[in-house]
Design an enzyme around this catalytic site. Structure first.
Site, short mmCIF file in Angstrom:
data_model
loop_
_atom_site.label_atom_id
_atom_site.label_comp_id
_atom_site.label_asym_id
_atom_site.label_seq_id
_atom_site.Cartn_x
_atom_site.Cartn_y
_atom_site.Cartn_z
N ARG A 3 35.03 -4.56 -10.83
CA ARG A 3 35.38 -4.30 -12.24
C ARG A 3 36.57 -3.35 -12.32
O ARG A 3 37.49 -3.56 -13.11
CB ARG A 3 34.16 -3.71 -12.96
CG ARG A 3 34.39 -3.25 -14.40
CD ARG A 3 33.05 -2.86 -15.01
NE ARG A 3 33.16 -1.93 -16.11
CZ ARG A 3 33.32 -2.28 -17.39
NH1 ARG A 3 33.44 -3.56 -17.71
NH2 ARG A 3 33.36 -1.37 -18.36
N ARG A 45 30.37 -5.84 -16.45
CA ARG A 45 29.47 -4.91 -15.78
C ARG A 45 28.41 -5.72 -15.03
O ARG A 45 28.05 -6.82 -15.44
CB ARG A 45 28.78 -3.98 -16.78
CG ARG A 45 29.71 -3.04 -17.52
CD ARG A 45 28.91 -2.15 -18.46
NE ARG A 45 29.76 -1.18 -19.15
CZ ARG A 45 30.31 -1.38 -20.35
NH1 ARG A 45 30.09 -2.52 -20.99
NH2 ARG A 45 31.07 -0.46 -20.91
N HIS A 86 30.84 -2.85 -9.20
CA HIS A 86 31.59 -1.91 -10.04
C HIS A 86 33.03 -1.76 -9.54
O HIS A 86 33.96 -1.61 -10.34
CB HIS A 86 30.89 -0.56 -10.06
CG HIS A 86 31.12 0.21 -11.33
ND1 HIS A 86 30.75 -0.28 -12.56
CD2 HIS A 86 31.68 1.42 -11.56
CE1 HIS A 86 31.08 0.62 -13.50
NE2 HIS A 86 31.64 1.66 -12.91
N HIS A 93 34.89 -0.16 -23.50
CA HIS A 93 34.87 1.30 -23.51
C HIS A 93 34.90 1.82 -24.95
O HIS A 93 35.74 1.40 -25.74
CB HIS A 93 36.09 1.87 -22.76
CG HIS A 93 36.02 1.69 -21.29
ND1 HIS A 93 37.13 1.75 -20.47
CD2 HIS A 93 34.96 1.45 -20.46
CE1 HIS A 93 36.76 1.55 -19.22
NE2 HIS A 93 35.46 1.38 -19.19
N LYS A 116 27.12 -2.44 -23.38
CA LYS A 116 26.63 -1.07 -23.35
C LYS A 116 26.55 -0.50 -24.76
O LYS A 116 27.46 -0.67 -25.56
CB LYS A 116 27.58 -0.22 -22.49
CG LYS A 116 27.04 1.14 -22.11
CD LYS A 116 27.98 1.79 -21.11
CE LYS A 116 27.44 3.13 -20.64
NZ LYS A 116 28.32 3.76 -19.64
#
Length: 312
Positions: free
Chosen positions: A255, A155, A252, A278, A179
């Site tokens: 990615r 990211r 992004h 994720h 994240k």
């Protein structure tokens, strides 16, 4: 209400969120304007306490959306969901109340991606820079940034904040706190390690970050890494230089290209989920939009019946 966010913080936090969307994800101006309007309206409804809202408060807020079309509800919910995800990721609050938001049935849009030829064009432009008689330090920085974005799927937030000592030449991975403060292992290609190793020689030894902001250091602002906005600008400039519409390219998008090209090349979906960080496999499944030709080829070559001859 969340007590960690002081009253009146909404306006500042909304602007920070929108800045992140523009810098890291290249979100279109009209979408940003719609999100600003939706978040400002929600903040006004909650007397300026949107950022500290609880699940119960959001449930009451969204109860007034019943007269709206599904597309409008989906947009408003997406704005709020993204906003609360940002607050949690950036440490402004320890939780995320967005589970209370409605999820109207909508066709999910596919992420923007670049094809392999476009990615190769980006790297070709970098190679031209490095082939100069005397490449500049910024050429080496660009090489390291793009190698890490496309080669590891980082990211933008993770990339710009990498510590100077995070990538070691003889270790093919880094351990990130990404994240949601979740730790994950990210493979680093040999190409990326070589590019970072070359760039590393130009990084001040007293810098905490691998990609320090030269402007911040020069102005006496201390040890600061380059911003997501600057990274976004660097990638857009490279796209224009490579003959690609800059509107198509952002950190992004690189990615997304990393994920899509890996999956099309045969990567396991669970492994890809782990590499991207994720929490939900459903988020990773968006990358299964490989070309139909690839799917046909897969069935013809890998399915057990492909080895059996049709009886006449």
């Amino acid at each position: 209400m969340n007590s960690q966010i002081h009253p009146g913080a909404d306006a500042d936090l909304i602007e920070r969120f929108l800045e992140m969307l523009a810098a890291e994800r290249g979100v279109a101006r009209n979408t940003l304007l719609a999100y600003r309007s939706d978040l400002a309206a929600a903040s006004e409804m909650l007397a300026g306490k949107l950022a500290a809202a609880s699940k119960d408060t959001l449930a009451i807020l969204t109860a007034g959306w019943t007269h709206l079309a599904n597309s409008s509800i989906a947009r408003k919910a997406a704005a709020l969901r993204g906003f609360f995800g940002f607050l949690e990721e950036e440490g402004f609050r320890p939780d995320n109340p967005s589970a209370a938001l409605p999820r109207p049935v909508q066709s999910r849009s596919l992420p923007k991606i670049l094809d392999v030829a476009e990615v190769e064009a980006l790297f070709a432009s970098i190679e031209v820079r490095l082939a100069k008689t005397k490449p500049s330090p910024l050429d080496y920085r660009l090489s390291a940034l793009v190698e890490l974005l496309y080669g590891s799927g980082l990211r933008a937030t993770e990339l710009v904040a990498l510590p100077r000592t995070s990538i070691v030449r003889d270790r093919p991975y880094i351990i990130l706190i990404g994240k949601g403060a979740k730790e994950r292992l990210v493979p680093i290609s040999e190409r990326a390690r070589q590019a970072v190793g070359t760039w590393h020689a130009f990084v001040p030894k007293d810098s905490k970050y691998l990609f320090p902001s030269r402007a911040a250091r020069a102005s006496g602002k201390g040890d600061v890494h380059i911003s997501r906005i600057r990274l976004f600008q660097i990638i857009r400039e490279l796209a224009a230089e490579s003959g690609i519409d800059p509107a198509k390219v952002s950190p992004h998008v690189l990615r997304h290209a990393f994920a899509t090209h890996l999956l099309a090349g045969g990567a396991n979906l669970r492994a890809l989920q782990a590499m991207l960080g994720h929490a939900d496999i459903a988020t990773t499944q968006i990358y299964t939009h490989v070309d139909s030709s690839k799917l046909v080829e897969l069935v013809n070559q890998r399915h057990p019946l492909a080895k059996r001859k049709l009886s006449r």
